[in-house]
Motif scaffolding. Structure first.
Motif, PDB file in Angstrom:
ATOM      1  N   THR A 129      35.388  34.956  37.842  1.00  0.00           N
ATOM      2  CA  THR A 129      34.580  34.100  36.597  1.00  0.00           C
ATOM      3  C   THR A 129      33.501  34.994  37.175  1.00  0.00           C
ATOM      4  O   THR A 129      32.942  35.010  35.853  1.00  0.00           O
ATOM      5  N   LEU A 130      33.581  35.895  37.701  1.00  0.00           N
ATOM      6  CA  LEU A 130      32.348  37.174  38.115  1.00  0.00           C
ATOM      7  C   LEU A 130      32.745  38.335  36.964  1.00  0.00           C
ATOM      8  O   LEU A 130      31.558  39.045  37.645  1.00  0.00           O
ATOM      9  N   GLY A 131      33.567  37.802  36.314  1.00  0.00           N
ATOM     10  CA  GLY A 131      33.660  39.855  35.921  1.00  0.00           C
ATOM     11  C   GLY A 131      34.864  40.592  35.880  1.00  0.00           C
ATOM     12  O   GLY A 131      34.993  41.495  35.719  1.00  0.00           O
ATOM     13  N   TYR A 132      34.758  40.400  37.307  1.00  0.00           N
ATOM     14  CA  TYR A 132      35.848  40.672  37.759  1.00  0.00           C
ATOM     15  C   TYR A 132      37.567  40.884  38.249  1.00  0.00           C
ATOM     16  O   TYR A 132      38.170  40.413  38.034  1.00  0.00           O
ATOM     17  N   GLN A 133      38.124  42.250  38.283  1.00  0.00           N
ATOM     18  CA  GLN A 133      39.796  41.831  38.874  1.00  0.00           C
ATOM     19  C   GLN A 133      40.041  41.621  40.233  1.00  0.00           C
ATOM     20  O   GLN A 133      39.018  42.756  40.964  1.00  0.00           O
ATOM     21  N   GLU A 186      34.472  28.620  34.279  1.00  0.00           N
ATOM     22  CA  GLU A 186      34.995  29.383  33.949  1.00  0.00           C
ATOM     23  C   GLU A 186      36.030  29.512  35.188  1.00  0.00           C
ATOM     24  O   GLU A 186      37.523  30.224  35.308  1.00  0.00           O
ATOM     25  N   LEU A 187      36.064  28.552  36.542  1.00  0.00           N
ATOM     26  CA  LEU A 187      37.994  28.404  37.166  1.00  0.00           C
ATOM     27  C   LEU A 187      38.723  28.151  36.474  1.00  0.00           C
ATOM     28  O   LEU A 187      38.471  27.439  35.267  1.00  0.00           O
ATOM     29  N   SER A 188      40.005  28.404  37.504  1.00  0.00           N
ATOM     30  CA  SER A 188      40.947  28.076  36.455  1.00  0.00           C
ATOM     31  C   SER A 188      40.740  26.605  36.346  1.00  0.00           C
ATOM     32  O   SER A 188      40.597  25.660  37.409  1.00  0.00           O
ATOM     33  N   PRO A 189      42.255  25.507  35.742  1.00  0.00           N
ATOM     34  CA  PRO A 189      41.942  24.057  35.732  1.00  0.00           C
ATOM     35  C   PRO A 189      42.588  23.966  37.022  1.00  0.00           C
ATOM     36  O   PRO A 189      42.687  23.146  37.482  1.00  0.00           O
ATOM     37  N   THR A 190      43.178  24.397  37.538  1.00  0.00           N
ATOM     38  CA  THR A 190      44.355  24.447  39.213  1.00  0.00           C
ATOM     39  C   THR A 190      43.099  24.719  40.063  1.00  0.00           C
ATOM     40  O   THR A 190      42.951  23.287  41.025  1.00  0.00           O
TER      41      THR A 190
END
Length: 368
Positions: free
Chosen positions: A244-248, A345-349
């Motif tokens: 969510t912070l832009g990192y892989q 920004e987190l995934s729905p899961t």
């Protein structure tokens, strides 16, 4: 003001996570107080005292015993104060000077790391004229320091989240007393000393002010991360937050990982420096310098280190962070803030595992 709150909670009401303790039966004649101090930090622990502000009023022992005497002193020292604040400030000063007694128990939220400290008052009120600030003081012997908020029920945390600076703890006296007298900070052990059956009276009803709702939401998130996911899932969640912070970010093999749980980088393939090595500890206790040193030992000259825990760090560990470039220590409080700030920004899961919704509540800091 918009803040997030748990989807399972009603504002100002206890959550399911808070049902561990319920109505308490442990009794004591000893008074218990809560005190908020957002100005001073480790000197409170090192020097063993509690304190409040309003220094301009001077030594409270030189003021008469009645509430009207205190109110007059408040008005004189702070001529621009709003009239409605005068009795509130006077009440706080009166409780600190006369209400508290040696032997009383104090529960003190500790702002630097959002833990709780519990101690016993050992002196009468005194005025520390040589201090730079917070000159109204009492000596205290700290009995339990750095207790994680996850040790306590949600309703107990809500009670001590009052907007008042000094106030009596009444509804959850036994829960905090159990934490004080227990030989462990394990909430299951503490729960055995109180009646674990919930009752309607445990619900703390209060105005849904923004700051209190935000604090309650942070406690809920910390509770979920502590008790509702596995250590492996905590590593995966840390990687999700980094995304969510832009990192892989990718999670390493669970066993034989050399102490590195997550690898993060900015470029899509992870071949461009710097590479960030992340160590994750799903626990609410204090991480010390040796563990931080182990992470440092895995880093090459062009690599960065990130330590993520749900707990706090010792002063020695924080000193290492200040001295070493490319090292970052993220504690539970900061991690929870990152979760709330980047929740959408987190995934729905993951949002399903930590269900929050945005609500609007009164922003008491606004100049209406």
């Amino acid at each position: 003001m918009a803040v997030f709150t748990s989807k399972h909670d009603r504002v100002g009401k206890d959550s399911g996570a808070g049902r561990r303790f319920g109505a308490a039966k442990v009794s004591s004649v000893t008074k218990m107080w809560a005190i908020h101090n957002d100005t001073m930090t480790y000197e409170l622990l090192d020097q063993g005292f509690i304190s409040i502000g309003w220094d301009e009023i001077g030594d409270l022992r030189n003021i008469g015993n009645s509430r009207d005497d205190i109110k007059a002193s408040v008005s004189s020292a702070y001529p621009d104060i709003k009239p409605g604040a005068v009795p509130v400030w006077a009440g706080t000063l009166l409780r600190f000077r006369d209400g508290m007694q040696a032997g009383d128990i104090v529960v003190a939220p500790f702002k630097p790391d959002s833990t709780l400290n519990i101690g016993t008052i050992t002196s009468d009120y005194y005025f520390e004229s040589q201090a730079d600030t917070h000159r109204h003081r009492r000596r205290i012997e700290w009995k339990k320091v750095g207790l994680s908020r996850t040790v306590f029920s949600q309703s107990a945390l809500y009670e001590i989240g009052s907007v008042l600076t000094v106030f009596g703890v009444k509804r959850h006296h036994s829960e905090f007393l159990a934490a004080l007298t227990s030989s462990t900070a394990d909430p299951v052990v503490i729960a055995r000393t109180v009646d674990a059956v919930s009752s309607p009276e445990d619900d703390v009803i209060d105005e849904p002010r923004a700051e209190r709702v935000h604090r309650q939401t942070k406690d809920f998130v910390l509770e979920q991360l502590t008790r509702s996911i596995s250590p492996r899932e905590f590593e995966e969640f840390t990687a999700a937050v980094l995304r969510t912070l832009g990192y892989q970010a990718r999670v390493t093999q669970y066993s034989a990982d050399g102490g590195i749980d997550v690898i993060a980088h900015r470029d899509p393939l992870g071949v461009e420096p710097p590479l960030i090595k992340v160590q994750c500890k799903q626990r609410t206790s204090t991480v010390g310098a040796p563990e931080v040193g182990q992470l440092i030992g895995t880093l090459a000259s062009d690599e960065l280190g990130l330590f993520v825990t749900l707990g706090t760090y010792s002063r020695e560990a924080l000193s290492i962070e200040r001295q070493r470039r490319g090292l970052r220590l993220v504690g539970g409080e900061e991690l929870v803030e990152l979760v709330i700030s980047n929740y959408e920004e987190l995934s729905p899961t993951w949002r399903a595992r930590i269900p929050l919704r945005k609500v609007y509540v009164v922003d008491e800091s606004a100049d209406l």
